[in-house]
Motif scaffolding. Structure first.
Motif, mmCIF file in Angstrom:
data_model
loop_
_atom_site.group_PDB
_atom_site.id
_atom_site.type_symbol
_atom_site.label_atom_id
_atom_site.label_comp_id
_atom_site.label_asym_id
_atom_site.label_seq_id
_atom_site.Cartn_x
_atom_site.Cartn_y
_atom_site.Cartn_z
ATOM 1 N N ALA A 14 0.834 -1.204 0.000
ATOM 2 C CA ALA A 14 0.000 0.000 0.000
ATOM 3 C C ALA A 14 0.871 1.258 0.000
ATOM 4 C CB ALA A 14 -0.935 -0.002 1.201
ATOM 5 N N ILE A 15 1.933 1.258 0.801
ATOM 6 C CA ILE A 15 2.848 2.409 0.840
ATOM 7 C C ILE A 15 3.526 2.592 -0.512
ATOM 8 C CG2 ILE A 15 5.016 3.247 1.842
ATOM 9 C CD1 ILE A 15 4.082 1.939 4.503
ATOM 10 N N LEU A 16 3.964 1.489 -1.113
ATOM 11 C CA LEU A 16 4.583 1.581 -2.432
ATOM 12 C C LEU A 16 3.611 2.155 -3.461
ATOM 13 C CD1 LEU A 16 6.597 -1.760 -2.674
ATOM 14 C CD2 LEU A 16 7.525 0.556 -2.654
ATOM 15 N N ALA A 17 2.361 1.702 -3.426
ATOM 16 C CA ALA A 17 1.366 2.192 -4.376
ATOM 17 C C ALA A 17 1.121 3.685 -4.208
ATOM 18 C CB ALA A 17 0.062 1.415 -4.212
ATOM 19 N N GLU A 18 1.153 4.159 -2.973
ATOM 20 C CA GLU A 18 0.883 5.571 -2.715
ATOM 21 C C GLU A 18 2.071 6.469 -3.026
ATOM 22 O OE1 GLU A 18 -2.366 5.405 0.890
ATOM 23 O OE2 GLU A 18 -0.242 5.253 1.415
ATOM 24 N N ARG A 19 3.290 6.000 -2.755
ATOM 25 C CA ARG A 19 4.454 6.891 -2.796
ATOM 26 C C ARG A 19 5.428 6.654 -3.938
ATOM 27 N NH1 ARG A 19 5.923 6.813 3.642
ATOM 28 N NH2 ARG A 19 3.859 7.455 4.357
ATOM 29 N N CYS A 20 5.406 5.497 -4.541
ATOM 30 C CA CYS A 20 6.402 5.164 -5.566
ATOM 31 C C CYS A 20 5.815 5.379 -6.958
ATOM 32 C CB CYS A 20 6.848 3.714 -5.399
ATOM 33 S SG CYS A 20 8.130 3.227 -6.538
ATOM 34 N N PRO A 21 6.361 6.324 -7.713
ATOM 35 C CA PRO A 21 5.804 6.602 -9.046
ATOM 36 C C PRO A 21 5.964 5.441 -10.030
ATOM 37 C CG PRO A 21 7.611 8.127 -8.517
ATOM 38 C CD PRO A 21 7.444 7.214 -7.356
ATOM 39 N N SER A 22 6.962 4.579 -9.831
ATOM 40 C CA SER A 22 7.164 3.469 -10.757
ATOM 41 C C SER A 22 6.294 2.255 -10.417
ATOM 42 C CB SER A 22 8.643 3.066 -10.792
ATOM 43 O OG SER A 22 9.055 2.606 -9.524
ATOM 44 N N PHE A 23 5.546 2.322 -9.328
ATOM 45 C CA PHE A 23 4.628 1.234 -8.953
ATOM 46 C C PHE A 23 3.333 1.471 -9.726
ATOM 47 C CE2 PHE A 23 1.763 -1.251 -6.310
ATOM 48 C CZ PHE A 23 2.557 -2.320 -5.908
ATOM 49 N N GLU A 50 -8.040 -3.262 2.252
ATOM 50 C CA GLU A 50 -7.529 -1.894 2.260
ATOM 51 C C GLU A 50 -6.480 -1.691 1.173
ATOM 52 O OE1 GLU A 50 -6.151 -1.399 6.257
ATOM 53 O OE2 GLU A 50 -8.161 -1.007 7.042
ATOM 54 N N THR A 51 -5.635 -2.680 0.973
ATOM 55 C CA THR A 51 -4.618 -2.591 -0.076
ATOM 56 C C THR A 51 -5.272 -2.581 -1.450
ATOM 57 O OG1 THR A 51 -3.065 -3.747 1.362
ATOM 58 C CG2 THR A 51 -2.509 -3.623 -0.960
ATOM 59 N N LEU A 52 -6.272 -3.413 -1.654
ATOM 60 C CA LEU A 52 -6.988 -3.401 -2.933
ATOM 61 C C LEU A 52 -7.676 -2.063 -3.168
ATOM 62 C CD1 LEU A 52 -8.492 -7.000 -2.988
ATOM 63 C CD2 LEU A 52 -6.823 -6.054 -4.586
ATOM 64 N N LEU A 53 -8.183 -1.450 -2.116
ATOM 65 C CA LEU A 53 -8.812 -0.135 -2.240
ATOM 66 C C LEU A 53 -7.797 0.917 -2.683
ATOM 67 C CD1 LEU A 53 -11.337 1.608 -1.866
ATOM 68 C CD2 LEU A 53 -10.664 1.904 0.511
ATOM 69 N N PHE A 55 -5.072 0.285 -4.346
ATOM 70 C CA PHE A 55 -4.765 -0.036 -5.738
ATOM 71 C C PHE A 55 -5.844 0.522 -6.665
ATOM 72 C CE2 PHE A 55 -2.100 -4.145 -4.918
ATOM 73 C CZ PHE A 55 -1.084 -3.367 -4.393
ATOM 74 N N ALA A 56 -7.101 0.424 -6.256
ATOM 75 C CA ALA A 56 -8.203 0.952 -7.068
ATOM 76 C C ALA A 56 -8.111 2.472 -7.188
ATOM 77 C CB ALA A 56 -9.545 0.536 -6.475
ATOM 78 N N GLU A 57 -7.691 3.143 -6.120
ATOM 79 C CA GLU A 57 -7.530 4.592 -6.178
ATOM 80 C C GLU A 57 -6.377 4.974 -7.101
ATOM 81 O OE1 GLU A 57 -7.016 5.698 -2.104
ATOM 82 O OE2 GLU A 57 -9.147 5.519 -1.645
ATOM 83 N N LYS A 58 -5.319 4.170 -7.113
ATOM 84 C CA LYS A 58 -4.156 4.468 -7.945
ATOM 85 C C LYS A 58 -4.449 4.194 -9.412
ATOM 86 C CE LYS A 58 0.708 3.936 -8.555
ATOM 87 N NZ LYS A 58 1.296 5.226 -8.451
ATOM 88 N N THR A 59 -5.121 3.095 -9.703
ATOM 89 C CA THR A 59 -5.411 2.732 -11.092
ATOM 90 C C THR A 59 -6.868 3.078 -11.395
ATOM 91 O OG1 THR A 59 -5.877 0.442 -10.438
ATOM 92 C CG2 THR A 59 -3.641 0.947 -11.143
ATOM 93 N N SER A 60 -7.737 2.132 -11.196
ATOM 94 C CA SER A 60 -9.183 2.340 -11.304
ATOM 95 C C SER A 60 -9.865 1.103 -10.732
ATOM 96 C CB SER A 60 -9.618 2.550 -12.761
ATOM 97 O OG SER A 60 -9.507 1.346 -13.492
ATOM 98 N N LEU A 61 -11.086 1.274 -10.310
ATOM 99 C CA LEU A 61 -11.837 0.150 -9.761
ATOM 100 C C LEU A 61 -12.040 -0.915 -10.827
ATOM 101 C CD1 LEU A 61 -13.334 -1.142 -7.413
ATOM 102 C CD2 LEU A 61 -15.368 0.117 -8.111
ATOM 103 N N GLN A 62 -12.306 -0.483 -12.047
ATOM 104 C CA GLN A 62 -12.514 -1.418 -13.146
ATOM 105 C C GLN A 62 -11.263 -2.256 -13.397
ATOM 106 O OE1 GLN A 62 -13.705 0.471 -16.754
ATOM 107 N NE2 GLN A 62 -14.049 -1.439 -17.837
ATOM 108 N N PHE A 63 -10.088 -1.644 -13.286
ATOM 109 C CA PHE A 63 -8.832 -2.370 -13.476
ATOM 110 C C PHE A 63 -8.661 -3.440 -12.404
ATOM 111 C CE2 PHE A 63 -4.258 -2.955 -12.832
ATOM 112 C CZ PHE A 63 -3.846 -3.253 -14.122
ATOM 113 N N VAL A 64 -8.914 -3.076 -11.153
ATOM 114 C CA VAL A 64 -8.752 -4.022 -10.044
ATOM 115 C C VAL A 64 -9.756 -5.162 -10.166
ATOM 116 C CG1 VAL A 64 -8.941 -4.294 -7.537
ATOM 117 C CG2 VAL A 64 -7.743 -2.324 -8.485
ATOM 118 N N LEU A 65 -11.005 -4.843 -10.453
ATOM 119 C CA LEU A 65 -12.013 -5.890 -10.588
ATOM 120 C C LEU A 65 -11.740 -6.792 -11.785
ATOM 121 C CD1 LEU A 65 -15.281 -3.936 -9.748
ATOM 122 C CD2 LEU A 65 -14.020 -5.524 -8.291
ATOM 123 N N GLY A 66 -11.159 -6.219 -12.837
ATOM 124 C CA GLY A 66 -10.843 -7.003 -14.023
ATOM 125 C C GLY A 66 -9.718 -7.997 -13.811
#
Length: 79
Positions: A14-23, A50-53, A55-66
């Motif tokens: 979750a921290i990587l998804a929030e702070r790392c631009p290459s993630f 919470e981590t999936l949430l 990820f959904a904020e970083k990408t999109s909900l549709q991407f995560v569900l897909g």
């Protein structure tokens, strides 16, 4: 893996998804199947969700569900 270690790992992801631009999407796509599998585990449901949430904020909900796997529930062991 013990559930405490898994919960810490999900926090790190979750921290990587929030702070790392290459993630990006490819990194998220690699993590989603494992996290979605752990949604059925009582001890890991909250940290995985919470981590999936995040990820959904970083990408999109549709991407995560897909990329999530719909795994049928395991049948209980008969005694």
């Amino acid at each position: 893996m013990r559930f405490q270690v898994s919960a810490k790992l999900y926090g790190i992801l979750a921290i990587l998804a929030e702070r790392c631009p290459s993630f990006g999407r490819s990194s998220v796509a690699l993590c989603i199947p494992h996290l979605s599998e752990k949604l059925g585990d009582m001890k890991l449901k909250k940290p995985a969700g919470e981590t999936l949430l995040i990820f959904a904020e970083k990408t999109s909900l549709q991407f995560v569900l897909g990329h999530g796997q719909l795994i049928p529930p395991r049948s209980p062991k008969l005694v």
